[in-house]
Structure formats: structure tokens, C-alpha cells
Design a protein around this motif. Structure first.
Motif, PDB file in Angstrom:
ATOM      1  N   ARG A  29      -9.857 -14.464   5.917  1.00 28.72           N
ATOM      2  CA  ARG A  29      -9.174 -15.203   5.005  1.00 28.72           C
ATOM      3  C   ARG A  29      -9.691 -16.467   4.630  1.00 28.72           C
ATOM      4  NH1 ARG A  29      -4.730 -11.739   6.216  1.00 28.72           N
ATOM      5  NH2 ARG A  29      -4.034 -13.095   7.915  1.00 28.72           N
ATOM      6  N   GLU A  44      -7.027  -8.510  -5.608  1.00 28.49           N
ATOM      7  CA  GLU A  44      -7.090  -7.883  -4.349  1.00 28.49           C
ATOM      8  C   GLU A  44      -6.371  -6.662  -4.554  1.00 28.49           C
ATOM      9  OE1 GLU A  44      -5.028  -9.133  -0.085  1.00 28.49           O
ATOM     10  OE2 GLU A  44      -4.180 -10.077  -1.792  1.00 28.49           O
ATOM     11  N   LEU A  50      -5.700  -4.375  -2.261  1.00 26.71           N
ATOM     12  CA  LEU A  50      -4.910  -3.797  -1.087  1.00 26.71           C
ATOM     13  C   LEU A  50      -4.226  -5.265  -0.562  1.00 26.71           C
ATOM     14  CD1 LEU A  50      -7.947  -2.189  -0.448  1.00 26.71           C
ATOM     15  CD2 LEU A  50      -6.194  -0.549  -0.172  1.00 26.71           C
ATOM     16  N   ALA A  92      -0.504  -6.089   0.474  1.00 32.06           N
ATOM     17  CA  ALA A  92       0.416  -6.210   1.513  1.00 32.06           C
ATOM     18  C   ALA A  92       1.309  -7.142   1.391  1.00 32.06           C
ATOM     19  CB  ALA A  92      -0.414  -6.031   2.823  1.00 32.06           C
ATOM     20  N   ARG A 136      -3.284 -13.442   1.064  1.00 30.94           N
ATOM     21  CA  ARG A 136      -4.641 -13.541   0.597  1.00 30.94           C
ATOM     22  C   ARG A 136      -4.740 -14.120  -0.700  1.00 30.94           C
ATOM     23  NH1 ARG A 136      -9.680 -11.380   2.783  1.00 30.94           N
ATOM     24  NH2 ARG A 136      -8.414 -10.429   4.517  1.00 30.94           N
ATOM     25  N   ASP A 164      -0.707  -3.241  -4.657  1.00 32.87           N
ATOM     26  CA  ASP A 164      -0.716  -2.467  -3.582  1.00 32.87           C
ATOM     27  C   ASP A 164       0.287  -1.248  -3.756  1.00 32.87           C
ATOM     28  OD1 ASP A 164      -0.511  -3.573  -0.072  1.00 32.87           O
ATOM     29  OD2 ASP A 164       0.470  -1.429  -0.492  1.00 32.87           O
ATOM     30  N   LEU A 165      -0.017  -0.064  -3.095  1.00 35.75           N
ATOM     31  CA  LEU A 165       0.765   1.162  -3.382  1.00 35.75           C
ATOM     32  C   LEU A 165       2.044   1.122  -2.745  1.00 35.75           C
ATOM     33  CD1 LEU A 165      -0.014   3.875  -4.428  1.00 35.75           C
ATOM     34  CD2 LEU A 165      -0.802   4.562  -2.080  1.00 35.75           C
ATOM     35  N   ASP A 169      -2.009   2.906  -7.218  1.00 39.37           N
ATOM     36  CA  ASP A 169      -3.100   3.003  -6.371  1.00 39.37           C
ATOM     37  C   ASP A 169      -4.228   2.378  -6.936  1.00 39.37           C
ATOM     38  OD1 ASP A 169      -4.834   4.884  -4.625  1.00 39.37           O
ATOM     39  OD2 ASP A 169      -5.684   5.372  -6.484  1.00 39.37           O
ATOM     40  N   ALA A 170      -4.920   1.649  -5.798  1.00 35.30           N
ATOM     41  CA  ALA A 170      -6.169   0.770  -5.944  1.00 35.30           C
ATOM     42  C   ALA A 170      -7.218   1.466  -6.678  1.00 35.30           C
ATOM     43  CB  ALA A 170      -6.816   0.090  -4.629  1.00 35.30           C
ATOM     44  N   ASP A 183      -9.602  -4.791   1.312  1.00 32.29           N
ATOM     45  CA  ASP A 183      -9.347  -4.996   2.720  1.00 32.29           C
ATOM     46  C   ASP A 183      -8.467  -4.054   3.171  1.00 32.29           C
ATOM     47  OD1 ASP A 183      -9.140  -6.646   5.298  1.00 32.29           O
ATOM     48  OD2 ASP A 183      -7.095  -7.336   4.430  1.00 32.29           O
TER      49      ASP A 183
HETATM   50  N1  SAM Z   1      -5.418  -7.825   2.449  1.00 32.99           N
HETATM   51  C1  SAM Z   1      -4.081  -8.021   3.155  1.00 32.99           C
HETATM   52  C2  SAM Z   1      -4.379  -9.196   3.930  1.00 32.99           C
HETATM   53  O1  SAM Z   1      -5.310 -10.117   3.894  1.00 32.99           O
HETATM   54  O2  SAM Z   1      -3.353  -9.891   4.574  1.00 32.99           O
HETATM   55  C3  SAM Z   1      -4.097  -6.770   4.085  1.00 32.99           C
HETATM   56  C4  SAM Z   1      -4.049  -5.455   3.486  1.00 32.99           C
HETATM   57  S1  SAM Z   1      -3.374  -4.033   4.745  1.00 32.99           S
HETATM   58  C5  SAM Z   1      -4.875  -3.986   5.768  1.00 32.99           C
HETATM   59  C6  SAM Z   1      -3.763  -2.731   3.812  1.00 32.99           C
HETATM   60  C7  SAM Z   1      -2.830  -2.424   2.454  1.00 32.99           C
HETATM   61  O3  SAM Z   1      -3.139  -1.411   1.544  1.00 32.99           O
HETATM   62  C8  SAM Z   1      -1.352  -1.940   2.849  1.00 32.99           C
HETATM   63  O4  SAM Z   1      -0.387  -2.858   2.581  1.00 32.99           O
HETATM   64  C9  SAM Z   1      -1.052  -0.715   2.083  1.00 32.99           C
HETATM   65  O5  SAM Z   1       0.101  -0.342   1.640  1.00 32.99           O
HETATM   66  C10 SAM Z   1      -2.308  -0.657   1.268  1.00 32.99           C
HETATM   67  N2  SAM Z   1      -2.626   0.366   0.717  1.00 32.99           N
HETATM   68  C11 SAM Z   1      -3.077   1.742   1.378  1.00 32.99           C
HETATM   69  N3  SAM Z   1      -3.799   2.593   0.428  1.00 32.99           N
HETATM   70  C12 SAM Z   1      -3.530   1.967  -0.598  1.00 32.99           C
HETATM   71  C13 SAM Z   1      -4.135   2.505  -2.044  1.00 32.99           C
HETATM   72  N4  SAM Z   1      -4.711   3.917  -2.344  1.00 32.99           N
HETATM   73  N5  SAM Z   1      -3.794   1.565  -3.195  1.00 32.99           N
HETATM   74  C14 SAM Z   1      -2.993   0.588  -3.049  1.00 32.99           C
HETATM   75  N6  SAM Z   1      -2.830   0.071  -1.889  1.00 32.99           N
HETATM   76  C15 SAM Z   1      -2.972   0.701  -0.791  1.00 32.99           C
END
Ligand code: SAM
Length: 423
Positions: free
Chosen positions: A30, A75, A77, A79, A83, A101-102, A129-130, A150
Motif C-alpha cells: 500500500r 479499487e 477489490l 475489502a 487502501r 467489493d462483492l 462484481d469487479a 489486489d
Molecule cells: N485491496 C485490499 C487491501 O489492500 O486491503 C485487499 C483485498 S482482498 C485480498 C480481496 C477482496 O476481493 C475480498 O474482500 C473479496 O471479498 C473481494 N472479491 C473477491 N472476488 C470479487 C469480485 N469478483 N468482485 C469484487 N470483489 C471481489
């Protein structure tokens, strides 16, 4: 629900750690991303303002500083939102950030955290969904200045939508944590996910970076777009690449010249690159932008290794063009030096970027000193002596940030084996 409070950079977030993903080890990732974005956005605004006002400049009027150029970050994904919150607080001149986020639970956490950090004027949340979200932004009027991917593990399912949704000259930031796949433990899976075969080699970390870059380029090319890597880092258990995305069907024709297959000898471990193409100027064309010939005019590597006559394994394709932009990296380094009190991992960033700056840019992959001598059951030569031998013969040598005891050199392999033999 009991919530844990976490302070990182200028952000303080609250998470119920069992439900939403937070990884403290990624602070370096980050911090580095904040430094890269800070320098990138500054450049981006200047470039866009310059273009906008080129005409005025021709007439002798000073161009604007770019303060009116909007900068949007996705951003995809997010969480906890940490970030995005750090980007909102620590990167100057960001107009809007979407934290997506999903997971419903994650989006609730992000919402709480952006209010708690008073950045709800800059950050919007999205529960989608991303890929779907990025496809909705692929029209050029809706594209983002920067997209950060990420994910857990492999980013490949997000690449198709991401490469279409970054503005021309915008930035794509991608993490991959599936290092076992990228580093040669599962070459078939690597091909399935990234379109490149990984090899179990001593330089697997840089090879992983180059497979990921190749994969992003391949996705981009489908839409007449191409990448310019500006920084590519291997750290801890993951890799992280920062690439600019541009449009241009003509430039996509140069892609084969930036890719190579990798032949690995099963005997001496020697690696030989086989470029997929060679960008050859057409002598009849005066304007280099109109060059039309792209001949894959490179002799094929043989079935057997010329050094020990053993068979080859075939890996790749990998990105074999430069993986960093040294000028950009030195400006990021300056930025971190000037703002070192703001980054918890400033020392580590400075260490890694200093090494990146020194890396030979036109020499993919590297040897590892002790493995090189270990292969022929010899005691390891001191690094200084090895480097002097290479330099004295008129070749270049550097370390790679990706491995201790690495030797990057443009000296031919037979010369390296000569040094080993004389030890
Ligand atoms: N970027 C964050 C950080 O720096 O702290 C960490 C992200 S974490 C590794 C991955 C995240 O992606 C999770 O919260 C999960 O719910 C989300 N996720 C997984 N598949 C996804 C999708 N298809 N669309 C959106 N979010 C998704």
C-alpha cells in the motif's frame, strides 16, 4: 460485534477481523502504491494539461498546471476500504475513488470506515462484481485514471475488463499472490491462467513478473491497447506491477518484439531467450511510425544446450522488454525520500527502489551466484570477484531486486561458464 482498530498511514479503520480481509503484511504494497500514484498523477495531469493547451503553448501562452484535470481511481477489490482511504488521504489531487467489493459485509465495513475517516466526499462505495463494474466503465468517457487490482491469488479473471476501463495513459496496478503457480510448481496451471508456461528456475521471481506482464499485454492487445511497465516488484509472497495502458493498433504490432520464449537446459540450468519477433524498420519508410515490417527474423534455439548438450525445457512466453521506467522510479524514490516520515515502510521502499534503479534494464532474468557454482559442485566464488571478472571483460553487471546473490549481466552464457571453469 467486537471490532479491531487498525492505524496505517493516515487512515484508522475498524474491522471485525474474522469477516473482512485485512493483511498487515501488505502495508509495504500500500505504501509503495501511494508513492507510485502520487508521482504518476502529477505526471498524468501535466501530460493531459499539456496536450489540452498545446495550441496555446505554440502561441507562446503558458500551459495550465493541470489542476482541472479529473483523476479517478477504482479499487476493484477493496475489502476493508483501507487502501482507498489511504489513497484519499495521502495521494494529492484525487477527484474521486470508487471502493468496490462483492461481499456485502465488506461494503458495510468500507462505508463505516470512510465516514469514520471523513473521506466520504472523495470515496464512493460500490457493491458489485469487479468485472461487471469495470465493463460498465469501458467507454472512454467513463474510464478510470487508475485501477487497482489486489485480489486473493490470481488476477487473471479481472484483466479483460480492467485493460478496457483504464484511460489512455492511465495506470493499472496489479497484485498476484499465486506465486507457486507463477514460479514453476504448476506450469500447466500457469498457462491456463496467464497464457505463459512458468519454469522452476533460480530467477523464478522475475520470470513471474514477466509472465504477468505478458498476460496483461495479451489482454490489452485484443482491444488494440498495449502496456508500458513503469515498475515491477517481487516482494514477500507476491508480485506487484504498475503498467500504463495506451491505445494504438499500430503499436500493438510491436508486441511480438517484446516477448520471448525461454529455453531452460535440464543439465546446466542455462536459460536462452528466443524472441517471438524482431521489430525491423522498413527501409523504404521515412517516418518510423509508419514502419511496416515485423519479421520474426530470429534463428530458433536448438533442441540441445550448446554448453552441456542436454535437452531443453520450454517456458514462456515472457515479457522480455524493460519492466521498469528508470526515470519514473527515480522520481518515486525522491518522493519517498522527501516524505519518508509518512511511510511506515519508507526504508524498505528506498532499499528496493534503489536496487531497481541499478538493474540492467535490457537484460531479462539473472543467475544466482551460489546456485551457479553449486550446479557444478564448486565452492561459490565471492560476489565481488565474479562481478569484477564480468566488468573487466567489458560487460555490464547488476543485482536484481528480486533475489539475493543475483547476477544480471549482458555477458554471454559461455563467458559466465568460462569464469566458473577458471575458479
Ligand atoms: N485491496 C485490499 C487491501 O489492500 O486491503 C485487499 C483485498 S482482498 C485480498 C480481496 C477482496 O476481493 C475480498 O474482500 C473479496 O471479498 C473481494 N472479491 C473477491 N472476488 C470479487 C469480485 N469478483 N468482485 C469484487 N470483489 C471481489
Amino acid at each position: 460485534i467486537r471490532k479491531q482498530s487498525i492505524i496505517e498511514g493516515q487512515a484508522e479503520i475498524r474491522v471485525s477481523s474474522d469477516k473482512v480481509f485485512y493483511n498487515p503484511v501488505q502495508e509495504f504494497n500500500r505504501d509503495l502504491s501511494i508513492a507510485v500514484l502520487s508521482v504518476f498523477i502529477n505526471d498524468y495531469r501535466k501530460e493531459k494539461a499539456f496536450k489540452k493547451c498545446e495550441k496555446l503553448k505554440k502561441e507562446g501562452i503558458d500551459f495550465e498546471d493541470g489542476h482541472d484535470i479529473p483523476v479517478t481511481i477504482l479499487e476493484a477489490l477493496s475489502a476493508t476500504g483501507l487502501r482507498s482511504i489511504r489513497y484519499a488521504k495521502e495521494v494529492s489531487n484525487v477527484t474521486k475513488i470508487i471502493a468496490n467489493d462483492l461481499s456485502e459485509q465488506a461494503v458495510e465495513t468500507i462505508k463505516d470506515n470512510i465516514v469514520y475517516n471523513s473521506v466520504d466526499n472523495v470515496i464512493e462505495t460500490s457493491h458489485d462484481d469487479a468485472c461487471m463494474l469495470m465493463y460498465k466503465h469501458k467507454h472512454h468517457s467513463k474510464r478510470f485514471t487508475a485501477i487497482d487490482l489486489d485480489p486473493y491469488g490470481c488476477p487473471s479473471i479481472f484483466l479483460d475488463s480492467a485493460v478496457q476501463s483504464v484511460q489512455d495513459g492511465g495506470l493499472l496496478l496489479v497484485t498476484a499472490t499465486d506465486m507457486a503457480v507463477l514460479a514453476g510448481n504448476s506450469p500447466e496451471t500457469c498457462y491456463v491462467k496467464y497464457g505463459g508456461i512458468s519454469l522452476k528456475t533460480k530467477c523464478c521471481h522475475e520470470m513471474a513478473l514477466r509472465i504477468l506482464l505478458q498476460s496483461i499485454e495479451h489482454h490489452a492487445n485484443r482491444y488494440s491497447r498495449f502496456i508500458e511497465p513503469i515498475l515491477s516488484i517481487s516482494a514477500d509472497f507476491y508480485i506487484r506491477v504498475f503498467v500504463k495502458i495506451y491505445s494504438g493498433a499500430f503499436h500493438c504490432k510491436k508486441t511480438t518484439s517484446k516477448l520471448s520464449m525461454v529455453y531452460q537446459c535440464v543439465g546446466c540450468d542455462n536459460l536462452t531467450l528466443q524472441p517471438l519477433g524482431a521489430f525491423k524498420p522498413n527501409p523504404t519508410e521515412k517516418n518510423p511510425d509508419q514502419m511496416k515490417s515485423f519479421l520474426p527474423n530470429v534463428p530458433p534455439v536448438g533442441e540441445f544446450c550448446v554448453h552441456c548438450n542436454q535437452r531443453h525445457h520450454l517456458g514462456g512466453p515472457i515479457w522480455s522488454a524493460p519492466i521498469h521506467n528508470v526515470d519514473f522510479v527515480s522520481r518515486v524514490l525522491n518522493h519517498v525520500e522527501e516524505n519518508s516520515h509518512k511511510f511506515g515502510t519508507a526504508k524498505r521502499i528506498q532499499g528496493i527502489l534503489s536496487m531497481v534503479q541499478e538493474e540492467l534494464q535490457d537484460t531479462p532474468l539473472y543467475y544466482i551466484l551460489d546456485k551457479l557454482f553449486g550446479r557444478v559442485h564448486l565452492e561459490t566464488m565471492p560476489m565481488l570477484r565474479m562481478r569484477s571478472a564480468i566488468l573487466n571483460a567489458g560487460y555490464q553487471v547488476s543485482f536484481s531486486h528480486a533475489a539475493k546473490l543475483s547476477i544480471k549481466t549482458n555477458a554471454p552464457a559461455h563467458f559466465i561458464w568460462d569464469i566458473v571453469r577458471t575458479w
